[in-house]
Design a protein around this motif. Structure first.
Motif, PDB file in Angstrom:
ATOM      1  N   THR A 117     -42.770  15.849  -2.750  1.00  0.00           N
ATOM      2  CA  THR A 117     -43.437  15.051  -1.720  1.00  0.00           C
ATOM      3  C   THR A 117     -44.803  14.569  -2.202  1.00  0.00           C
ATOM      4  O   THR A 117     -45.168  13.399  -2.021  1.00  0.00           O
ATOM      5  CB  THR A 117     -43.594  15.870  -0.425  1.00  0.00           C
ATOM      6  OG1 THR A 117     -42.299  16.232   0.062  1.00  0.00           O
ATOM      7  CG2 THR A 117     -44.326  15.065   0.642  1.00  0.00           C
ATOM      8  N   LYS A 121     -45.789  10.600  -2.900  1.00  0.00           N
ATOM      9  CA  LYS A 121     -46.974   9.988  -2.282  1.00  0.00           C
ATOM     10  C   LYS A 121     -47.926   9.431  -3.335  1.00  0.00           C
ATOM     11  O   LYS A 121     -48.619   8.433  -3.092  1.00  0.00           O
ATOM     12  CB  LYS A 121     -47.684  11.019  -1.413  1.00  0.00           C
ATOM     13  CG  LYS A 121     -46.937  11.372  -0.136  1.00  0.00           C
ATOM     14  CD  LYS A 121     -47.712  12.367   0.709  1.00  0.00           C
ATOM     15  CE  LYS A 121     -46.996  12.644   2.032  1.00  0.00           C
ATOM     16  NZ  LYS A 121     -47.734  13.618   2.877  1.00  0.00           N
ATOM     17  N   GLU A 208     -39.612   3.496   0.812  1.00  0.00           N
ATOM     18  CA  GLU A 208     -39.573   3.417   2.268  1.00  0.00           C
ATOM     19  C   GLU A 208     -38.473   4.285   2.869  1.00  0.00           C
ATOM     20  O   GLU A 208     -38.591   4.755   4.008  1.00  0.00           O
ATOM     21  CB  GLU A 208     -39.400   1.967   2.728  1.00  0.00           C
ATOM     22  CG  GLU A 208     -38.078   1.337   2.348  1.00  0.00           C
ATOM     23  CD  GLU A 208     -37.970  -0.125   2.780  1.00  0.00           C
ATOM     24  OE1 GLU A 208     -36.848  -0.585   3.012  1.00  0.00           O
ATOM     25  OE2 GLU A 208     -39.022  -0.790   2.870  1.00  0.00           O
ATOM     26  N   PHE A 211     -39.921   7.751   3.594  1.00  0.00           N
ATOM     27  CA  PHE A 211     -40.844   7.859   4.723  1.00  0.00           C
ATOM     28  C   PHE A 211     -40.180   7.557   6.067  1.00  0.00           C
ATOM     29  O   PHE A 211     -40.701   7.947   7.113  1.00  0.00           O
ATOM     30  CB  PHE A 211     -42.058   6.963   4.497  1.00  0.00           C
ATOM     31  CG  PHE A 211     -42.913   7.419   3.351  1.00  0.00           C
ATOM     32  CD1 PHE A 211     -43.648   8.591   3.448  1.00  0.00           C
ATOM     33  CD2 PHE A 211     -42.967   6.702   2.169  1.00  0.00           C
ATOM     34  CE1 PHE A 211     -44.432   9.039   2.396  1.00  0.00           C
ATOM     35  CE2 PHE A 211     -43.743   7.136   1.099  1.00  0.00           C
ATOM     36  CZ  PHE A 211     -44.478   8.317   1.214  1.00  0.00           C
ATOM     37  N   LYS A 212     -39.035   6.876   6.044  1.00  0.00           N
ATOM     38  CA  LYS A 212     -38.316   6.606   7.291  1.00  0.00           C
ATOM     39  C   LYS A 212     -37.934   7.890   8.018  1.00  0.00           C
ATOM     40  O   LYS A 212     -37.893   7.936   9.244  1.00  0.00           O
ATOM     41  CB  LYS A 212     -37.041   5.799   7.000  1.00  0.00           C
ATOM     42  CG  LYS A 212     -37.247   4.307   6.835  1.00  0.00           C
ATOM     43  CD  LYS A 212     -35.909   3.639   6.578  1.00  0.00           C
ATOM     44  CE  LYS A 212     -36.067   2.156   6.309  1.00  0.00           C
ATOM     45  NZ  LYS A 212     -34.750   1.516   6.014  1.00  0.00           N
ATOM     46  N   VAL A 213     -37.611   8.937   7.233  1.00  0.00           N
ATOM     47  CA  VAL A 213     -37.153  10.201   7.827  1.00  0.00           C
ATOM     48  C   VAL A 213     -38.176  11.311   7.632  1.00  0.00           C
ATOM     49  O   VAL A 213     -37.845  12.490   7.696  1.00  0.00           O
ATOM     50  CB  VAL A 213     -35.787  10.621   7.224  1.00  0.00           C
ATOM     51  CG1 VAL A 213     -34.699   9.651   7.628  1.00  0.00           C
ATOM     52  CG2 VAL A 213     -35.869  10.744   5.699  1.00  0.00           C
ATOM     53  N   ASN A 214     -39.413  10.911   7.331  1.00  0.00           N
ATOM     54  CA  ASN A 214     -40.472  11.892   7.053  1.00  0.00           C
ATOM     55  C   ASN A 214     -40.092  12.832   5.914  1.00  0.00           C
ATOM     56  O   ASN A 214     -40.326  14.051   5.982  1.00  0.00           O
ATOM     57  CB  ASN A 214     -40.795  12.703   8.316  1.00  0.00           C
ATOM     58  CG  ASN A 214     -41.463  11.870   9.385  1.00  0.00           C
ATOM     59  OD1 ASN A 214     -42.309  11.022   9.089  1.00  0.00           O
ATOM     60  ND2 ASN A 214     -41.078  12.079  10.636  1.00  0.00           N
ATOM     61  N   GLY A 215     -39.527  12.234   4.888  1.00  0.00           N
ATOM     62  CA  GLY A 215     -39.215  12.997   3.673  1.00  0.00           C
ATOM     63  C   GLY A 215     -38.219  14.110   3.908  1.00  0.00           C
ATOM     64  O   GLY A 215     -37.160  13.915   4.513  1.00  0.00           O
ATOM     65  N   ILE A 217     -38.646  16.792   5.716  1.00  0.00           N
ATOM     66  CA  ILE A 217     -39.138  17.611   6.822  1.00  0.00           C
ATOM     67  C   ILE A 217     -38.025  18.364   7.548  1.00  0.00           C
ATOM     68  O   ILE A 217     -38.213  19.500   8.001  1.00  0.00           O
ATOM     69  CB  ILE A 217     -39.939  16.747   7.833  1.00  0.00           C
ATOM     70  CG1 ILE A 217     -40.704  17.640   8.822  1.00  0.00           C
ATOM     71  CG2 ILE A 217     -39.037  15.759   8.534  1.00  0.00           C
ATOM     72  CD1 ILE A 217     -41.781  18.469   8.197  1.00  0.00           C
ATOM     73  N   ASN A 218     -36.838  17.760   7.648  1.00  0.00           N
ATOM     74  CA  ASN A 218     -35.751  18.386   8.404  1.00  0.00           C
ATOM     75  C   ASN A 218     -35.097  19.551   7.675  1.00  0.00           C
ATOM     76  O   ASN A 218     -34.315  20.290   8.286  1.00  0.00           O
ATOM     77  CB  ASN A 218     -34.691  17.338   8.760  1.00  0.00           C
ATOM     78  CG  ASN A 218     -35.208  16.323   9.764  1.00  0.00           C
ATOM     79  OD1 ASN A 218     -36.029  16.641  10.620  1.00  0.00           O
ATOM     80  ND2 ASN A 218     -34.748  15.091   9.652  1.00  0.00           N
TER      81      ASN A 218
END
Length: 368
Positions: A117, A121, A208, A211-215, A217-218
């Motif tokens: 991540t 970035k 993009e 970042f659409k799915v917040n990397g 995170i899930n």
């Protein structure tokens, strides 16, 4: 009762034929891929942890890529060896290197997803191309071929991550055939409009998409699946393409022991248990059909079912599956991996049975 068992056996074989001809055939018998060179800005991302010897081999090969606009994002994931020192030496040598130094974070200690991540970035280019530190690209045209598949709509590219051939090693042939089967599955399903998996040793996507799915995170708390779970979450028929030209392949050394290979398969199987429901179903259906084919064939033969009906069904199944996998292996430059196909397939079927049972009754803490 024997007739009923035989009818079930035939149904299993029909399901196998659907997989091999209708689905896997979409990749195995596809036309050779056309390449149109593009000049998209690409960030090649390498995340390394205690990989100093591997990166000494890899970075010069990446720096020598024949591509006009790319940078190398080198991520040192809190290494305890001299990986960071090696990266810093290369940073002085090549102007297009961007170095990311990751320090251990209490919340994400040792988590590759956290390190990736930070690297994503830090990347300045719009398109991201991933390769592991213990891999090498097959040619100086690796970036060019992977990037060539990007279009306005296709923002995820699945590549082939192979294993280096090792002479006089049957385990190496098993592992490479397993790799061919896995790649055939995710390439074919992508062509069928149901992309579900990818390999982080050779994977590209537009920033993009991340970042659409917040990397990650899930599934950040899982210390695996930075490639498989991410692709399973974001890949769609509209945004996913595949690249299977030989120049686009990457290679790494295969596991040297059966135990090491089993551990790797346990990780992949556990990760797949978090896939979307349909993807889990199609994976399980294929495996169950493989296992059922072997078991029912043995049962029918042991009970002396009429061989004039049994043998043709068995032979037809093996001819179709062998031809399909041989064509796929040829496309992936792994022809020798299918010479022992019937034997290797049986080994893989019962190895997977062991993996499934072990994962069911054993904790995964030691995988971290």
């Amino acid at each position: 009762m024997l007739n009923i068992i035989f009818y079930v056996f035939v149904a299993v074989v029909v399901l196998q034929m659907v997989y091999y001809l209708v689905i896997y055939g979409k990749f195995a018998f596809a036309k050779p891929q056309d390449i149109t060179t593009k000049k998209l800005p690409v960030s090649v991302i390498v995340c390394a942890k205690n990989d100093s010897e591997n990166v000494k081999r890899l970075i010069p090969l990446l720096a020598a890529q024949n591509y006009p606009d790319f940078e190398l994002v080198l991520i040192d994931n809190a290494s305890s060896d001299d990986t960071l020192d090696v990266f810093e030496e290369f940073e002085q040598q090549y102007l297009n290197i961007r170095l990311v130094k990751v320090e251990n974070n209490e919340a994400f200690w040792g988590n590759k997803k956290y390190a990736l991540t930070l690297g994503i970035k830090a990347a300045k280019k719009e398109y991201l191309l991933f390769i592991d530190a213990n891999c090498v690209p097959n040619s100086p045209e690796w970036i060019a071929h992977m990037a060539s598949q990007f279009t306005m709509s296709k923002t995820i590219i699945l590549g082939y991550a192979a294993y280096e051939k090792k002479k006089n090693s049957f385990l190496n042939k098993i592992i490479r055939y397993d790799g061919v089967l896995n790649a055939t599955q995710y390439f074919a399903w992508a062509k069928a409009g149901r992309p579900f998996n990818g390999n982080g040793r050779n994977l590209a996507y537009k920033k993009e998409e991340f970042f659409k799915v917040n990397g990650y995170i899930n599934h950040m708390k899982m210390h695996m699946g930075e490639d498989s779970l991410f692709i399973n979450e974001v890949a769609t028929p509209k945004n996913t393409a595949i690249c299977y030209t030989p120049e686009s392949f990457t290679y790494r050394e295969s596991k040297k022991s059966f135990k090491g290979w089993i551990k790797e398969k346990r990780k992949k199987t556990y990760t797949a248990s978090f896939f979307r429901s349909f993807d889990q179903l199609q994976i399980k259906a294929f495996y169950v059909s493989q296992l059922s084919f072997i078991v029912l064939a043995i049962v029918l033969a042991a009970l002396q079912f009429n061989w004039m009906f049994l043998v043709p069904v068995i032979v037809l199944r093996y001819i179709i599956s062998w031809v399909t996998m041989a064509q796929s292996a040829k496309r992936l430059q792994e022809k020798d991996a299918v010479y022992w196909y019937p034997v290797i397939e049986i080994i893989l079927i019962f190895t997977q049975l062991y993996v499934n049972c072990t994962n069911l009754f054993s904790k995964q803490a030691h995988w971290k």
